[in-house]
Design a protein around this motif. Sequence first.
Motif, short mmCIF file in Angstrom:
data_model
loop_
_atom_site.label_atom_id
_atom_site.label_comp_id
_atom_site.label_asym_id
_atom_site.label_seq_id
_atom_site.Cartn_x
_atom_site.Cartn_y
_atom_site.Cartn_z
N PHE A 93 0.76 -1.20 0.00
CA PHE A 93 0.00 0.00 0.00
C PHE A 93 0.79 1.26 0.00
CE2 PHE A 93 -4.12 0.47 1.57
CZ PHE A 93 -4.43 0.86 0.34
N TYR A 94 1.83 1.24 0.83
CA TYR A 94 2.75 2.37 0.86
C TYR A 94 3.30 2.61 -0.52
CZ TYR A 94 3.17 3.25 5.86
OH TYR A 94 2.95 3.64 7.14
N VAL A 131 1.99 1.83 -3.41
CA VAL A 131 0.99 2.43 -4.30
C VAL A 131 0.92 3.93 -4.06
CG1 VAL A 131 -1.47 2.52 -4.83
CG2 VAL A 131 -0.34 0.32 -4.51
N ILE A 132 0.87 4.29 -2.79
CA ILE A 132 0.78 5.72 -2.44
C ILE A 132 2.02 6.44 -2.92
CG2 ILE A 132 0.76 7.34 -0.53
CD1 ILE A 132 -0.79 5.02 0.97
N SER A 157 1.82 6.99 -6.61
CA SER A 157 0.85 8.00 -7.05
C SER A 157 1.36 9.40 -6.75
CB SER A 157 -0.54 7.76 -6.48
OG SER A 157 -0.44 7.40 -5.15
N ILE A 158 2.11 9.53 -5.67
CA ILE A 158 2.67 10.85 -5.38
C ILE A 158 3.79 11.17 -6.36
CG2 ILE A 158 3.87 12.22 -3.65
CD1 ILE A 158 2.19 10.71 -1.57
N LEU A 179 3.81 10.42 -9.41
CA LEU A 179 3.11 10.93 -10.58
C LEU A 179 2.73 12.39 -10.38
CD1 LEU A 179 0.85 7.91 -11.43
CD2 LEU A 179 2.71 8.82 -12.82
N CYS A 180 2.27 12.66 -9.16
CA CYS A 180 1.89 14.02 -8.83
C CYS A 180 3.06 14.98 -8.98
CB CYS A 180 1.43 14.11 -7.38
SG CYS A 180 -0.31 14.00 -7.25
N ALA A 226 3.70 15.71 -12.47
CA ALA A 226 2.71 16.57 -13.11
C ALA A 226 2.82 18.01 -12.65
CB ALA A 226 1.31 16.04 -12.83
N THR A 227 3.21 18.21 -11.40
CA THR A 227 3.34 19.58 -10.90
C THR A 227 4.80 19.95 -10.86
OG1 THR A 227 3.45 18.78 -8.65
CG2 THR A 227 1.28 19.45 -9.45
N PHE A 256 8.79 6.42 6.17
CA PHE A 256 8.12 6.89 4.97
C PHE A 256 8.06 8.40 5.10
CE2 PHE A 256 4.30 8.41 2.89
CZ PHE A 256 4.50 7.94 1.61
N LEU A 293 7.54 12.40 3.43
CA LEU A 293 6.98 13.26 2.39
C LEU A 293 7.40 14.69 2.67
CD1 LEU A 293 4.72 13.48 0.07
CD2 LEU A 293 3.31 14.32 1.93
N LEU A 296 7.07 18.72 1.69
CA LEU A 296 6.23 19.72 1.03
C LEU A 296 6.83 21.08 1.29
CD1 LEU A 296 2.91 18.55 2.73
CD2 LEU A 296 3.63 17.88 0.45
N SER A 304 4.22 23.15 -3.32
CA SER A 304 4.16 21.86 -4.01
C SER A 304 4.73 20.74 -3.15
CB SER A 304 4.94 21.95 -5.32
OG SER A 304 4.71 20.78 -6.07
N VAL A 305 4.57 19.55 -3.65
CA VAL A 305 5.24 18.39 -3.07
C VAL A 305 6.68 18.44 -3.56
CG1 VAL A 305 5.31 15.88 -3.02
CG2 VAL A 305 3.12 17.06 -3.14
#
Lengths: 409, 477
Positions: free
Chosen positions: A10-11, A13-14, A17-18, A20-21, A24-25, A83, A85, A87, A107-108
Amino acid sequence: MLMYTPVKSFYLVILFSILLCINATAQLTSSPYSIFGMGTIEENGLGESKAMGGTGIAFMSEHSVNFLNPASYAGFDSLATVFELGLFGKYTSYNTNDKTQGRFDASVKSVAMGFKPGRRLATSFGITSYSTVGYNINSQSPIEGSVLTYNKTFSGEGGVNQLFLGNSYMVTKNLFLGINVIYLFGSITHSESSATFGYLLKDLTYLSNINLNYGLNYQIINKEWRYNIGLIYNNGKTLSTRDVSTITANNSVETLTSTTHTYKIPKDYGIGLAVEKDFFKVGIDYELKRWKNINFSNPLLETRNSNRVSLGVEIPSLGLYRGTTKMIFYRFGAEYSESYMIIDKVPINYRSVSFGAGLPVRGALSVINLGFEIGQNGSKQNGLWQENFYTLHIDISLKDHWFMRRKYD
Amino acid sequence: MLGLHCVLVFNLYKLKYKMMVLCIGKTKKHISFSKKIASFFSIILIFVFVSMNSCTQPDKFVIGNDLVESQTNLKILDTFKVALSTVLLDSIPTSGAVVSSGTAKILVGGYKNDEYGSVGSKSFFRLGFPVFPTLTDLSIYDSAAFVLNYSKYSYGDTTTLMSIGIHQLLKKISVDETGYLYNTSTFPFLEEEILGSKSFYPRPNSADTTVSIPVNEFGSTLWELIKRKDDVVSNSESFSEYLKGFVLTSESSSNNAIIGFNADSNRLSLTLYYHSQNDLPDASESVIKIRFSYPNDQFNNVQYDLSNTVFSELNATNKEIPASATGNRALLQGMAGIIPKVTFPTMQSLFDENRFKILKAELVFAPVKGSYSLFKLPSPLYLFDSDKHNNMNGTLIDAAGSSVISSLIVDNLYNEDTRYTFDITNFITTELSDSYFNSDHGILIGLKLSDFASTFGRLLIEDKNPAIKLRLYYLTY
């Protein structure tokens, strides 16, 4: 030892997806200085180092993934998975001799994960940005053959991301070696357009390559004192590029045979020293990037080797919680760096001070690292501008005991 | 970006679900951890939204101006030759089917001008079949007249006395195989056999005023037929075979205006006036109205005389004259089918340049000075696609599909800068799109099609001082 439970997948997957984010940004920061080359080069320090002037070459990864030096991963808690993240929110005011403009970006910035699959081996992977391009400049251009002018917009966006997989290996109990295998990828778009005349000239370059960052950390423990020396190195790389240029006019798009651009990652050397006692920690960094022999075919831009020096201090909270998981860390730091750019004979330098805190999350091993950075970049000389910025870095570091094998579960 | 948010939200949902599964039978610590993750991801989402907004915020950012290196160069080119000529179209349809019903009109009269040519118009039309009253021996014929109503259109000098007449046609009006009748169409009638005529000072702007052309003798013949219920008046077909049609003509060479009358069943009729012998002295007159009908058969036949002008060489065998042969001017004359044409003979040399785009193309010209003191400049003008045979191939349109029309700037103060401008970007870029510029592909400069077929709008285009120009906004990169 490594157990693939649903939580772990799950981690992942998350995480992706980030990723990808982030892609994109990609326009993380805005600065007209990013018009050159790969844009504004982001420093590699993540997490807690952001509150310490970006210092971290000699620090071991304890509360977060220290991407600056891959040897540092050995510092992970052997039972926990980190884990993380990152920002940020940044307000910049751009000042020339006669005007001021402001802009807010957020942004991230990075996502990373780290764990220890073995006693001597530590692994980390994640994504962060290597460089960002973001500018939007309006200009009045003359119409040749007339006294008229028209509004033209120059804009750039994109950047280069680094997707990394790092490993550190404990050679002896004093010596740690590490390597980050980095997949650099991204795209940079420079465009020129006019709404009045409905045209858009777009130069899009896709970049990618694999690069390696090496790291070493040597640690001496003498009673309560711990001394670390860190070394980092990367050999530089020329990125593979694919260029797509198009012109849009009269509502139709035409692909142009384009000139190819060359983008290079410079050789990079860094050394750091750190001293630690009773949760007090001080570190200094020096980093040199060999940009000088990388030429940007731009008459305004001259390159030089870039230097970064920084100092960081970490102080634990006093009192009851000291040494427990409820301990708060206060951090201070300062950074001075000379970028690779000399624009129109004006060197572009960066200076900042920062402070922050590592706040434990109640009931877990997790930490929220806050860092506030105030600084300046650039100069007002020769018609250039100075950027005064205020950045809030938020770094969320989650820890969980994934690999703890309870005897009774 | 939206897709990514969906992925993220979806994952969040799955995360909660899986955590719940995991939490069953596990320690309390895990539950609180899952809660934290959920709240933590909410923060991420907020941040991603914030960052999205910051990425898309529109900027009026000028800082950095000195660093940009322009890859594009925009210039105005107006050196490409524009070949201007005057074209005489074979014919233009003027019948009711072309002209929308509201603007259809009977145009009659003449206008003389030694510089720009003289024009004249006669108008052909038909009457319908009315319901005839039963007439007895007590019904007494009084008089008859064609009653016309002004359409408010006029061209020329309406202060002079006008004389118009009406004739009966020798042949029934019928449209040709195209379904139209043209400015050149005609039907036979005898000039000398005039049913009636009228001299009057036209008052075209007073809508209530009618013009009646007395045709008492013709009316009396018709009266007799009606009264004796002749076969001729028994049905619509035999009646229209009998009447065939009429033409309104300009009866005096000193006429100096063309007047418009409504072509409308309520506003044009042949009216027979009669009364009954047993009527009270103050009883109102009885009338038989034979009303205008068959609007598609109504048309105007136009005459023009360019013999004393610079355009005197323009005729049915010599249908195009370059402006250079007509004093550097070109003529537009509505209804006569005289229309200016432009071609771009040297545009192919654009392709000498490797990378270019035409971002905008404007056709700019001025009217001949002094040519519009008496008459208003027609505006807006329309453009028509043409070819080497000078066909009128439809209204020129822009990229959005709307008709290209002129903008007119009138310099009332000095009369120097009065000019028409058209945006013909779509025409030029479409023609350039196959990397070949067909120099036969031309543009006719006219009035709106229905106006071109129903008004005498006139324009003289100057081609020397200043010359007509094609202004290109030309981008190299």
